[in-house]
Design a protein around this motif. Structure first.
Motif, PDB file in Angstrom:
ATOM      1  N   LYS A  82       0.824  -1.226   0.000  1.00 51.18           N
ATOM      2  CA  LYS A  82       0.000   0.000   0.000  1.00 51.18           C
ATOM      3  C   LYS A  82       0.848   1.261   0.000  1.00 51.18           C
ATOM      4  O   LYS A  82       0.471   2.283  -0.546  1.00 51.18           O
ATOM      5  CB  LYS A  82      -0.873   0.038   1.271  1.00 51.18           C
ATOM      6  CG  LYS A  82      -1.963  -0.993   1.361  1.00 51.18           C
ATOM      7  CD  LYS A  82      -3.064  -0.573   2.344  1.00 51.18           C
ATOM      8  CE  LYS A  82      -2.609  -0.562   3.816  1.00 51.18           C
ATOM      9  NZ  LYS A  82      -2.393  -1.907   4.395  1.00 51.18           N
ATOM     10  N   SER A 147       2.749   5.317  -2.459  1.00 56.66           N
ATOM     11  CA  SER A 147       1.561   4.464  -2.525  1.00 56.66           C
ATOM     12  C   SER A 147       1.711   3.470  -3.678  1.00 56.66           C
ATOM     13  O   SER A 147       2.532   3.673  -4.575  1.00 56.66           O
ATOM     14  CB  SER A 147       0.316   5.321  -2.792  1.00 56.66           C
ATOM     15  OG  SER A 147       0.415   5.904  -4.080  1.00 56.66           O
ATOM     16  N   ARG A 148       0.901   2.444  -3.615  1.00 59.04           N
ATOM     17  CA  ARG A 148       0.886   1.449  -4.693  1.00 59.04           C
ATOM     18  C   ARG A 148       0.545   2.113  -6.022  1.00 59.04           C
ATOM     19  O   ARG A 148       1.154   1.845  -7.048  1.00 59.04           O
ATOM     20  CB  ARG A 148      -0.156   0.365  -4.346  1.00 59.04           C
ATOM     21  CG  ARG A 148      -0.193  -0.730  -5.386  1.00 59.04           C
ATOM     22  CD  ARG A 148      -1.193  -1.836  -5.118  1.00 59.04           C
ATOM     23  NE  ARG A 148      -1.328  -2.580  -6.364  1.00 59.04           N
ATOM     24  CZ  ARG A 148      -0.746  -3.756  -6.622  1.00 59.04           C
ATOM     25  NH1 ARG A 148      -0.058  -4.359  -5.692  1.00 59.04           N
ATOM     26  NH2 ARG A 148      -0.877  -4.337  -7.800  1.00 59.04           N
TER      27      ARG A 148
END
Ligand code: CO
Ligand code: ZN
Length: 361
Positions: A82, A147-148
């Motif tokens: 994440k 973030s992803r």
């Protein structure tokens, strides 16, 4: 040996070793190999797995295959979390000890992205942690993403390939360091040997193969030798040179600067590769006649394309020429250009003189 020869070899080695081609993803290195081979052979083919096969016609139909693998060990993204950290697994055998603290290049769908293999600062390590080798599953690549989604915008996904960020440089004298000398030096020797044979009559028809996926199970050698069905073969790869402080002389295997190694045997107990004695004899004779220094290699563990080619169909008499290399399977491999140039000379002379008599048992 002249400085020009070493410099000329260095240029080919740098072109190949600074290129990317993790097992199964050899596109970039393949193009560079094709570019060099096209100038030197009668025909270049690429098979279904991506092996490059250069055919140089000789006076006879005797087929001699020479093989060097163009793939290199690398990393593959297995999960993006994440917070944008990349978890990864290995393609081929890395030593976990040397991965933390390395800078890497991740190949996303939209091009290369720099990253680092991060680790806890020493201030926070417990005494036990300071001693332990961190397993790969605990390592991660930090590309600076938060973030992803940010990683995905750079084209990174599960399955993206990464290599350690290293360029070839020259060290003192004729020594050089870089990544992927295993086995780009073998590919460079193959090309250099063909250059030495330019405009010369040769006896056998030579199949020069830059193989794929050696590091994950000798795959390219297996399929390409099946297609070619050679009468004899010589593989080129690196071998261990452990001539460094703290290692007993009996465990050096080979030394840098003492010449290419003619392989006698390698592999594990029940999976030995025994180089065909007739080919060993032939290579030693050539080296002695041409006054090329050489070493004899008996290696416990590890193997090369030679062991797979030898088992093609009803069997192929196969030998191997090795280039002594320190710190194999690390991003700081070191070799001596004189060994590599001499390996090429040994190979080119052997090819020029290869007759059916050589492989008589
Ligand atoms: Co290797
Ligand atoms: Zn290799």
């Amino acid at each position: 040996m002249s400085e020009e020869e070493k410099a000329e070899f260095y240029e080919i080695l740098k072109k190949f070793a600074d290129s990317v081609g993790v097992s199964g993803y050899e596109m970039e290195i393949r193009n560079r190999v094709i570019e060099e081979l096209e100038k030197l052979v009668d025909k270049v083919e690429v098979d279904k797995f991506g092996n490059v096969i250069g055919i140089r016609k000789g006076r006879s139909d005797l087929k001699v295959m020479i093989a060097a693998h163009m793939d290199e060990i690398g990393l593959m993204v297995s999960h993006i979390d994440k917070r944008g950290f990349l978890h990864f697994t290995s393609v081929g055998g890395w030593s976990n000890r040397l991965l933390p603290g390395q800078r890497v290049i991740v190949y996303g769908d939209s091009g290369p992205v720099f990253g680092v293999i991060g680790l806890k600062p020493p201030h926070l390590e417990t005494q036990e942690e300071a001693k332990e080798v961190i397993p790969m599953r605990k390592l991660f690549i930090d590309i600076g993403a938060s973030s992803r989604e940010e990683a995905e915008r750079l084209g990174i996904r599960e399955g993206s390939i990464a290599v350690l960020d290293r360029q070839v440089v020259r060290l003192s004298g004729s020594r050089v360091t870089g990544k992927a000398f295993d086995d780009r030096v073998g590919v460079a020797c193959m090309v250099y040997a063909l250059r030495l044979l330019e405009k010369k009559e040769i006896e056998p028809t030579v199949y020069a193969v830059a193989t794929v996926q050696e590091e994950v199970g000798l795959i390219g050698a297996r399929v390409s030798s099946f297609k070619i069905t050679p009468d004899a073969a010589i593989a080129l790869d690196v071998t261990i040179a452990c001539d460094v402080p703290g290692v007993e002389e009996k465990n050096w295997v080979t030394q840098l600067g003492k010449g290419p190694a003619i392989k006698i045997m390698d592999g594990m107990m029940v999976n030995r590769f025994i180089a065909h004695p007739s080919i060993v004899r032939f290579l030693r004779k050539i080296a002695e006649e041409e006054k090329i220094p050489y070493q004899l290699e008996v290696l416990v563990g590890g193997t090369t394309d030679a062991s797979m080619i030898a088992l093609t169909k009803e069997g192929v008499p196969t030998g191997a020429i090795s280039i002594p290399t320190r710190y194999i399977h690390s991003p700081i491999e070191v070799l001596d250009l004189t060994d590599a140039v001499n390996a090429s000379k040994l190979l080119s002379t052997a090819l020029a003189k290869f007759t059916p008599d050589v492989i008589k048992i």
